[in-house]
Design a protein around this motif. Structure first.
Motif, PDB file in Angstrom:
ATOM      1  N   ILE B 201     -22.784  -8.364 -11.494  1.00 43.96           N
ATOM      2  CA  ILE B 201     -22.022  -8.429  -9.828  1.00 43.96           C
ATOM      3  C   ILE B 201     -22.809  -9.881  -9.533  1.00 43.96           C
ATOM      4  CG2 ILE B 201     -21.177  -8.054  -7.631  1.00 43.96           C
ATOM      5  CD1 ILE B 201     -21.385  -4.326  -8.139  1.00 43.96           C
ATOM      6  N   SER B 202     -21.864 -10.884  -9.175  1.00 47.33           N
ATOM      7  CA  SER B 202     -22.015 -11.897  -9.245  1.00 47.33           C
ATOM      8  C   SER B 202     -23.108 -12.021  -7.273  1.00 47.33           C
ATOM      9  CB  SER B 202     -21.557 -13.192  -9.402  1.00 47.33           C
ATOM     10  OG  SER B 202     -21.944 -14.397  -8.800  1.00 47.33           O
ATOM     11  N   PRO B 203     -23.800 -12.530  -7.948  1.00 49.64           N
ATOM     12  CA  PRO B 203     -24.860 -12.715  -5.677  1.00 49.64           C
ATOM     13  C   PRO B 203     -23.691 -13.657  -5.378  1.00 49.64           C
ATOM     14  CG  PRO B 203     -25.647 -13.215  -8.240  1.00 49.64           C
ATOM     15  CD  PRO B 203     -24.774 -13.081  -8.589  1.00 49.64           C
ATOM     16  N   SER B 204     -22.308 -14.906  -6.169  1.00 53.43           N
ATOM     17  CA  SER B 204     -22.079 -15.418  -4.869  1.00 53.43           C
ATOM     18  C   SER B 204     -20.951 -14.608  -3.736  1.00 53.43           C
ATOM     19  CB  SER B 204     -21.713 -16.598  -5.802  1.00 53.43           C
ATOM     20  OG  SER B 204     -20.233 -15.859  -6.265  1.00 53.43           O
ATOM     21  N   ALA B 208     -21.291 -14.935  -0.077  1.00 56.07           N
ATOM     22  CA  ALA B 208     -19.789 -15.842   0.749  1.00 56.07           C
ATOM     23  C   ALA B 208     -19.146 -14.383   2.161  1.00 56.07           C
ATOM     24  CB  ALA B 208     -19.047 -15.240  -0.496  1.00 56.07           C
ATOM     25  N   ALA B 209     -20.190 -12.841   1.467  1.00 53.96           N
ATOM     26  CA  ALA B 209     -19.567 -12.358   2.276  1.00 53.96           C
ATOM     27  C   ALA B 209     -20.314 -12.032   2.875  1.00 53.96           C
ATOM     28  CB  ALA B 209     -19.932 -10.891   1.716  1.00 53.96           C
ATOM     29  N   ASN B 210     -21.590 -12.448   3.471  1.00 55.31           N
ATOM     30  CA  ASN B 210     -22.569 -13.155   4.166  1.00 55.31           C
ATOM     31  C   ASN B 210     -22.779 -14.344   5.670  1.00 55.31           C
ATOM     32  OD1 ASN B 210     -24.609 -10.769   3.925  1.00 55.31           O
ATOM     33  ND2 ASN B 210     -25.908 -12.358   2.380  1.00 55.31           N
ATOM     34  N   LEU B 211     -21.675 -14.908   5.041  1.00 49.11           N
ATOM     35  CA  LEU B 211     -21.033 -15.792   5.518  1.00 49.11           C
ATOM     36  C   LEU B 211     -20.052 -15.689   6.480  1.00 49.11           C
ATOM     37  CD1 LEU B 211     -21.518 -19.483   2.770  1.00 49.11           C
ATOM     38  CD2 LEU B 211     -22.632 -18.199   4.983  1.00 49.11           C
ATOM     39  N   ASP B 212     -19.414 -14.686   6.131  1.00 50.44           N
ATOM     40  CA  ASP B 212     -18.265 -14.311   6.533  1.00 50.44           C
ATOM     41  C   ASP B 212     -18.522 -13.334   7.600  1.00 50.44           C
ATOM     42  OD1 ASP B 212     -16.384 -15.706   5.640  1.00 50.44           O
ATOM     43  OD2 ASP B 212     -15.044 -14.386   3.757  1.00 50.44           O
ATOM     44  N   GLY B 213     -20.070 -12.879   7.632  1.00 50.14           N
ATOM     45  CA  GLY B 213     -20.004 -11.938   7.947  1.00 50.14           C
ATOM     46  C   GLY B 213     -20.442 -10.660   8.317  1.00 50.14           C
ATOM     47  N   ALA B 214     -20.263 -10.354   6.589  1.00 46.34           N
ATOM     48  CA  ALA B 214     -20.067  -9.010   6.126  1.00 46.34           C
ATOM     49  C   ALA B 214     -21.477  -7.851   6.979  1.00 46.34           C
ATOM     50  CB  ALA B 214     -19.400  -8.673   5.091  1.00 46.34           C
ATOM     51  N   THR B 215     -21.101  -6.729   7.357  1.00 44.88           N
ATOM     52  CA  THR B 215     -21.885  -5.603   7.064  1.00 44.88           C
ATOM     53  C   THR B 215     -22.477  -5.246   6.105  1.00 44.88           C
ATOM     54  OG1 THR B 215     -20.749  -3.734   7.515  1.00 44.88           O
ATOM     55  CG2 THR B 215     -21.314  -5.143   9.810  1.00 44.88           C
ATOM     56  N   ASN B 216     -23.610  -4.752   5.457  1.00 44.56           N
ATOM     57  CA  ASN B 216     -23.838  -4.168   4.666  1.00 44.56           C
ATOM     58  C   ASN B 216     -22.753  -2.849   4.155  1.00 44.56           C
ATOM     59  OD1 ASN B 216     -26.292  -5.056   4.517  1.00 44.56           O
ATOM     60  ND2 ASN B 216     -27.498  -3.723   5.419  1.00 44.56           N
ATOM     61  N   MET B 217     -22.560  -2.067   5.605  1.00 47.69           N
ATOM     62  CA  MET B 217     -21.855  -1.287   5.017  1.00 47.69           C
ATOM     63  C   MET B 217     -20.187  -2.156   4.409  1.00 47.69           C
ATOM     64  SD  MET B 217     -20.636   2.005   3.589  1.00 47.69           S
ATOM     65  CE  MET B 217     -21.692   2.776   4.649  1.00 47.69           C
ATOM     66  N   ARG B 219     -19.857  -5.022   2.797  1.00 49.26           N
ATOM     67  CA  ARG B 219     -20.277  -4.975   1.499  1.00 49.26           C
ATOM     68  C   ARG B 219     -19.927  -4.876   0.373  1.00 49.26           C
ATOM     69  NH1 ARG B 219     -25.889  -8.450   2.464  1.00 49.26           N
ATOM     70  NH2 ARG B 219     -26.216  -7.244   3.488  1.00 49.26           N
ATOM     71  N   PHE B 220     -21.106  -3.129   0.352  1.00 48.31           N
ATOM     72  CA  PHE B 220     -21.138  -2.159  -0.364  1.00 48.31           C
ATOM     73  C   PHE B 220     -19.363  -1.688  -0.561  1.00 48.31           C
ATOM     74  CE2 PHE B 220     -20.820   2.287  -1.303  1.00 48.31           C
ATOM     75  CZ  PHE B 220     -20.947   2.129  -2.253  1.00 48.31           C
ATOM     76  N   ARG B 221     -18.485  -1.482   0.339  1.00 48.12           N
ATOM     77  CA  ARG B 221     -17.642  -1.037   0.361  1.00 48.12           C
ATOM     78  C   ARG B 221     -16.045  -2.014  -0.898  1.00 48.12           C
ATOM     79  NH1 ARG B 221     -13.237   1.020   5.496  1.00 48.12           N
ATOM     80  NH2 ARG B 221     -11.719   1.176   3.020  1.00 48.12           N
ATOM     81  N   HIS B 222     -16.354  -3.253   0.215  1.00 44.21           N
ATOM     82  CA  HIS B 222     -15.321  -4.078  -0.638  1.00 44.21           C
ATOM     83  C   HIS B 222     -15.831  -4.907  -1.474  1.00 44.21           C
ATOM     84  CE1 HIS B 222     -12.950  -3.009   2.897  1.00 44.21           C
ATOM     85  NE2 HIS B 222     -13.539  -2.982   3.255  1.00 44.21           N
ATOM     86  N   ILE B 223     -17.044  -5.007  -1.740  1.00 42.34           N
ATOM     87  CA  ILE B 223     -17.610  -5.661  -3.186  1.00 42.34           C
ATOM     88  C   ILE B 223     -18.414  -4.933  -4.201  1.00 42.34           C
ATOM     89  CG2 ILE B 223     -18.988  -8.011  -4.086  1.00 42.34           C
ATOM     90  CD1 ILE B 223     -19.090  -8.806  -1.195  1.00 42.34           C
ATOM     91  N   THR B 224     -19.785  -3.927  -4.352  1.00 42.52           N
ATOM     92  CA  THR B 224     -20.117  -3.464  -4.362  1.00 42.52           C
ATOM     93  C   THR B 224     -19.237  -2.421  -5.496  1.00 42.52           C
ATOM     94  OG1 THR B 224     -22.552  -3.419  -3.009  1.00 42.52           O
ATOM     95  CG2 THR B 224     -22.361  -2.436  -4.901  1.00 42.52           C
ATOM     96  N   LEU B 225     -18.413  -1.442  -4.622  1.00 42.01           N
ATOM     97  CA  LEU B 225     -18.010  -0.765  -5.433  1.00 42.01           C
ATOM     98  C   LEU B 225     -16.959  -0.538  -6.319  1.00 42.01           C
ATOM     99  CD1 LEU B 225     -18.998   2.460  -5.084  1.00 42.01           C
ATOM    100  CD2 LEU B 225     -17.090   2.905  -3.319  1.00 42.01           C
TER     101      LEU B 225
END
Lengths: 437, 315
Positions: B201-204, B208-217, B219-225
């Motif tokens: 999974i690309s760190p970018s 991007a999610a961090n810049l948008d202020g996404a929480t850990n959960m 990021r996990f739910r919408h990117i990782t999974l």
């Protein structure tokens, strides 16, 4: 005087010898052996893995002697006796593998047409040494011929702690099932319990469960191979074992064949069914605690139930050679050599009486009386019934045992997961699936 | 008898056919496939077909057997031990697979972070997978022993229990115990494979999610999974297949006991076919496993066909 010539003298002498041979006083020496192994023969022998190292070492030594004497090369391999069964099955199915197997019980009766006829070996040994025990003959014979030669049985007797039995109020070990139950109850009360495997332990669980079934007159099949296990006699046996189970050390439902050995030598068990190996291992152990246990233990035959006769089931060991062998004569020569009394006796001494002999003539081996603790193992085949009792040995008897039908029945009733009546009915349903074929 | 020489023209024609065939890209491709196809037929298709055939016969060990149609299956349908083994197999597979996935995913996420001694921890995680199954089964057999269990010993010494736990002597205890052993053994496979997936999974995306202020959960739910879904599908298919067909662990620890409470279809098949001598019935039990296994494969196969899902999108 003319009527009393050399020929009649010889006849009279032979007649007298035969009379004496009848009760086993003088062995009959009428056997002839004319087999000659094939030139440059080489055979592969697969046998059960040893519990007593000295036993295997002697067996290997005698195998070497056989090779030196006959020129037949022998490759000797050993596997746990439970693992031999699958290998034997595969060898029978594909027509390749060991030339000779020393396996267990009625395995050869599952594939008799794949095996070398060893009637001549059986006849020779039988005649030479005054006959086989009937149960040994049943394991070896198919119809009128022999498909296997019984090697003996890894005899199972009751192993008990002398001091614990005395503390329970018994000066001598009970000989009947009623006394046996009382002893187990008293041992439990003293917190020195008995324990008998009720898991899928091929040797120990089948051994004592079959004994209990037969002791009360129950049986899986009758003489016509009809399933009759769902009977009042079986219910009586189940009720009895239910009471016994309450006195056992916890965990027996999970026990396999090695659990009782471990628990006994750890001092947690006072009474179980086992071969002579617990005592032998304890005696030769470097651990003083185990040596003490060995000193404090003794052996006894299984008690006699309401049927009034011994009803033991023993782990009978059998030699069987395959027709796929290129050297059937060498195979027979090997069996004959290893079973000849001189060799058998020496091997028996090394095994410390681990194998109960199939020929009564072998009972005169001094090892059986060298220590009174060994003596009960001598007559295991005399007290034993075959595992197809009262029917035939074959696919169905092997399948019922292999599928743990009797053990599961006792485990269900003893643990309360089914009533004795339900357990017997379920066992009958399972057994019928095999005996209907 | 005189040998009549083949006309030269015919020889040339045949040679030219042979030469032309080998010059053909399609023919050559097919020829290269032959060894692979032969191996597939010999070692995969033939044993499977033989298993099907045996299941339709009354073959006993050492015997030829005869065709009896579906008689083995009819007989099994009335066999309470068989149905118990079906229940046990499903129970074992469902619980072990779910827990293996949960622990495996957790470990993968953990190992994907910047941890001290990460390589060493990864090696430790792999250990249960490296140890031969039979050895680990023997270890568990000792751990669960009714007289010598280390777990019971520790709990007694800690004053938490008063008598040894009967891990393998009680039907439900035994079922949970073998599930636990399977989980221990299967977690590394899930963890390491998911970790490999995570590293693709690309760190970018996370930046991007961090810049948008996404929480850990989030990021996990919408990117990782979503990005991990194709790997999860493959891993879980293999995990389910391996658990459903497990044999060694059960056979070494319980042999199907107590009172058949841990008999899986695979162990029952072996018991009936080899120790019982009824190869036909044993094969029929094995064949009865196939619909379950095919269902698991199809689920994964059709899932993987969904291209948007493969790329982390929603259907």
């Amino acid at each position: 005087m003319s009527d009393f010539d050399r020929r009649s003298l010889l006849k009279a002498g032979l007649g007298g010898a035969a009379l004496l041979a009848g009760p086993g006083i003088v062995p009959v020496r009428a056997a002839e052996w004319t087999n000659t192994p094939e030139p440059n023969a080489s055979i592969r022998v697969l046998r059960w893995k040893q519990f007593i190292q000295a036993e295997f070492d002697k067996f290997a030594e005698q195998t070497k002697k056989f090779s030196e004497k006959t020129g037949v090369k022998v490759k000797l391999e050993a596997e746990s006796w439970e693992d031999i069964r699958p290998k034997a099955a595969v060898a029978a199915n594909v027509g390749a593998g060991p030339d000779l197997i020393i396996g267990t019980l009625d395995d050869p009766h599952k594939f008799p047409e794949k095996l070398i006829d060893v009637t001549d070996v059986a006849d020779y040994l039988g005649k030479q040494y005054g006959g086989w025990y009937p149960v040994a003959e049943k394991y070896g014979k198919k119809g009128n011929g022999w498909i296997a030669i019984p090697q003996g049985a890894t005899g199972g007797c009751l192993n008990y702690r002398i001091s614990h039995v005395k503390a329970a109020g018994f000066d001598e070990f009970p000989k009947d099932t009623a006394g046996f139950l009382k002893l187990c109850q008293a041992l439990k009360k003293n917190n020195t319990p008995a324990g008998f495997a009720l898991g899928h332990a091929t040797g120990d669980a089948n051994g004592w469960c079959q004994w209990a079934l037969w002791a009360f007159g129950g049986k899986v099949v009758n003489e016509k191979n009809e399933v009759v296990i769902d009977s009042p006699e079986t219910i009586a046996a189940l009720e009895y074992v239910k009471q016994l189970y309450e006195t056992f050390i916890p965990g027996v439902l999970s026990w396999n064949d090695s659990n009782n050995n471990k628990a006994f030598l750890n001092g947690e068990l006072s009474l179980t069914l086992n071969g002579i190996s617990i005592w032998t291992v304890g005696k030769t152990s470097s651990d003083p605690k185990q040596q003490e246990i060995a000193k404090d233990m003794n052996h006894a035959p299984m008690p006699i139930g309401p049927v009034g006769v011994p009803t033991e089931q023993q782990n009978v060991l059998v030699y069987y050679g395959y027709k796929h062998s290129k050297y059937p004569k060498a195979v027979k020569e090997y069996i004959k050599f290893m079973m000849d009394k001189e060799n058998y006796d020496a091997w028996e001494v090394s095994s410390n009486g681990y194998v109960s002999p199939p020929l009564p003539a072998y009972n005169d081996n001094p090892v059986w009386t060298s220590d009174p603790k060994i003596t009960p193992y001598r007559d295991c085949l005399k007290r034993c019934r075959d595992n197809g009792y009262a029917g035939d040995l074959g696919y169905a008897s092997a399948a019922v045992m292999g599928d743990f039908v009797v053990v599961d029945m006792f485990a269900e009733a003893a643990s309360g997961s089914a009533t004795p009546k339900q357990a017997a009915a379920r066992a009958a349903e399972r057994a019928k699936r095999y005996y209907q074929v | 008898m005189a040998v009549i020489a083949e006309p030269v023209a015919a020889q040339l024609k045949r040679a030219s056919l042979w030469t032309r065939a080998f010059e053909s890209r399609n023919f050559l491709g097919a020829m290269f496939m032959v060894p692979a196809i032969a191996i597939l037929i010999l070692f995969l298709a033939y044993p499977l077909a033989l298993g099907f055939w045996l299941g339709m016969t009354d073959t006993k060990i050492g015997g030829a057997g005869r065709y009896i149609g579906f008689q083995n299956f009819v007989s099994l349908s009335k066999d309470s031990v068989f149905w118990l083994s079906v229940f046990n197999t499903i129970f074992y597979t469902v619980f072990a697979s779910i827990v293996k996935f949960a622990i495996g995913l957790y470990l993968a996420l953990l190992l994907n972070e910047r941890l001290p001694f990460k390589s060493m921890i990864r090696a430790i995680v792999l250990l249960p997978f490296v140890v031969p199954t039979v050895l680990s089964a023997i270890a568990f057999w000792w751990i669960y022993d009714s007289q010598f269990s280390i777990i019971s010993w520790v709990l007694i010494k800690a004053g938490l229990i008063t008598r040894y736990i009967d891990f393998l002597g009680d039907p439900w205890n035994a079922r949970w115990s073998v599930v636990a052993a399977n989980i221990w053994r299967g977690v590394p496979f899930v963890a390491i494979t998911l970790l490999a997936g995570l590293q693709t999974i690309s760190p970018s995306l996370y930046e991007a999610a961090n810049l948008d202020g996404a929480t850990n959960m989030q990021r996990f739910r919408h990117i990782t999974l979503p990005m991990l879904s194709p790997i999860i599908a493959v891993v879980m298919t293999f995990s389910v297949l391996m658990t459903f067909t497990d044999f060694q662990l059960i056979y070494t620890i319980t042999r199907g006991g107590p009172i058949n409470a841990t008999h899986l279809m695979a162990t029952l098949s072996f018991q009936r076919a080899i120790t019982g001598g009824n190869l036909g019935e044993g094969a029929a039990i094995s064949n009865a496993m196939i619909p379950f296994l095919v269902a698991a494969i199809l689920l994964s196969f059709f899932g993987l066909q969904r291209s948007r899902w493969q790329q982390g999108g929603r259907d």
